[in-house]
Design a protein around this motif. Structure first.
Motif: not given
Ligand code: ADP
Ligand code: MG
Length: 360
Positions: A158-165, A171-176, A178-186
């Motif tokens: 929830k935290g990362f998708t809210a930040t991405l939206l 956000l830099t591509d690298k940050q995006k 990282f967040m998507l990878e974390t969401v994927n792993a979670d």
């Protein structure tokens, strides 16, 4: 209880079936006469109260069976079966405490010869509540643990998708990534947890089905290691020892693979050094040991490692792996133990009988 008058007519005809002796009943039964003197005190009542039947008969039920409620109030004083309201004919089951603090489930009937007449007989049943209390506590613990386990990955999703939206353009591509990878792993973690919970539920309800086929254990171990090497691990991290010819092993191939994969994964993740798999014949079946060279399991933790949700590190595993492993092995009629490997580290060893084909 079969009839209202259990205890009084022991041995007499009852409902056409065999007579039931009060001592045969699974619950404690105490009957007192119109003066409150105990006339029946069955074996389970003696067991629960710790008072031998011989010492109870003829005495006042209040002295023989002191009970109090959770607030410490004397139950017989507060309900007064003989002196209370005459419309009362029963006390529904409730939890009360014996003199030594043990919990029992108690129910009572006030038997009156005529409506609103005096109490002729007081019939009390007692059930041991300690099992029930334990079961309910562990269920409540399970629910709260599962809720917690599901919430932490979802909080991060929830935290990362809210930040991405909200901040996509900043956000830099690298940050995006990282967040998507974390969401994927979670998301994977939640899926894994739910899959494991379904296994746990099947194990606990005895609904685990074992579909037996001929399993080549050394081959299964070899393929397991090959898979891990293909995924990037060093081949020399693993050693496989096979001693002696094994009998034909009729096992559930998927479940045996799940067991070995779990033990090897644990050896890699929680242990260190070389992981050695030893396969040998054992009492007409086979024994499989998975050893590593890490710190091993502390002796005081040994009785706990196979419990649900027991683990030492918060991040990563769910703590369900070994519980499931044990359940799968036991469903095969086998057993698992944990000890210290010859080269330090942990050694998990399980044995399984050879089994027979399902349709033999
Ligand atoms: N080979 C090992 N060496 C040391 N500790 C281990 C080993 N295998 C399991 N453990 C301990 O037992 C715990 C429970 O294992 P498991 O049920 O598989 O849960 P998880 O792997 O999800 O943490 C682990 O968290 C770890 O602390
Ligand atoms: Mg594990």
């Amino acid at each position: 209880m079969g009839g209202d008058q259990a205890g009084e007519r022991d041995g007499g005809p009852r409902g056409g079936g065999d007579p039931v002796a009060a001592d045969d009943l699974p619950d404690g039964v105490v009957v007192a006469d119109r003066a409150g003197r105990v006339t029946v005190f069955n074996r389970m009542a003696a067991r629960l109260s710790g008072v031998p039947a011989g010492a109870a008969l003829g005495r006042d039920f209040r002295d023989v069976l002191p009970l109090h409620d959770a607030d410490g109030r004397d139950w017989w004083k507060s309900t007064d079966p003989y002196g209370g309201l005459r419309i009362r004919t029963r006390q529904p089951e409730r939890s009360l405490f014996l003199a030594d603090g043990r919990e029992v489930l108690m129910a009572a009937r006030y038997v009156r010869a005529e409506p609103l007449g005096d109490v002729d007989r007081l019939v009390v049943t007692l059930r041991d509540a300690s099992h029930r209390a334990r079961g309910e506590r562990s269920r409540a613990d399970l629910v709260s643990t599962v809720a917690h386990e599901l919430r932490s990955p979802l909080t991060s999703v929830k935290g990362f998708t809210a930040t991405l939206l909200a901040k996509w353009d900043r956000l830099t591509d690298k940050q995006k990534i990282f967040m998507l990878e974390t969401v994927n792993a979670d998301a994977d973690r939640v899926t894994r947890l739910i899959t494991e919970l379904l296994s746990v539920s099947r194990i606990e309800s005895g609904r685990l089905e074992i579909r037996r086929q001929l399993v080549d254990l050394p081959d299964l171990a070899r393929r397991l290691v090959a898979g891990r090497v293909a995924a990037g691990e060093a081949q020399d991290r693993y050693r496989l020892e096979v001693h002696g010819p094994l009998p034909d092993m009729w096992l559930d191939a998927d479940k045996i693979e799940q067991i070995m994969a779990n033990l090897v994964e644990n050896a890699v993740r929680h242990g260190a050094g070389t992981v050695t798999i030893v396969i040998e014949p054992y009492e007409g079946g086979a024994a499989v040991s998975v050893r590593d060279e890490g710190k091993g399991i502390a002796p005081e933790a040994v009785p706990r490692v196979f419990r649900r949700f027991w683990r030492t590190r918060r991040r990563g595993g769910t703590g369900l792996g070994l519980f499931i492993v044990k359940g799968l092995i036991e469903a095969h009629g086998g057993a698992i133990t944990v000890g210290r490997a010859p080269s330090g580290g942990a050694e998990f060893r399980f044995t399984v009988p050879a089994g027979t084909p399902d349709f033999a």
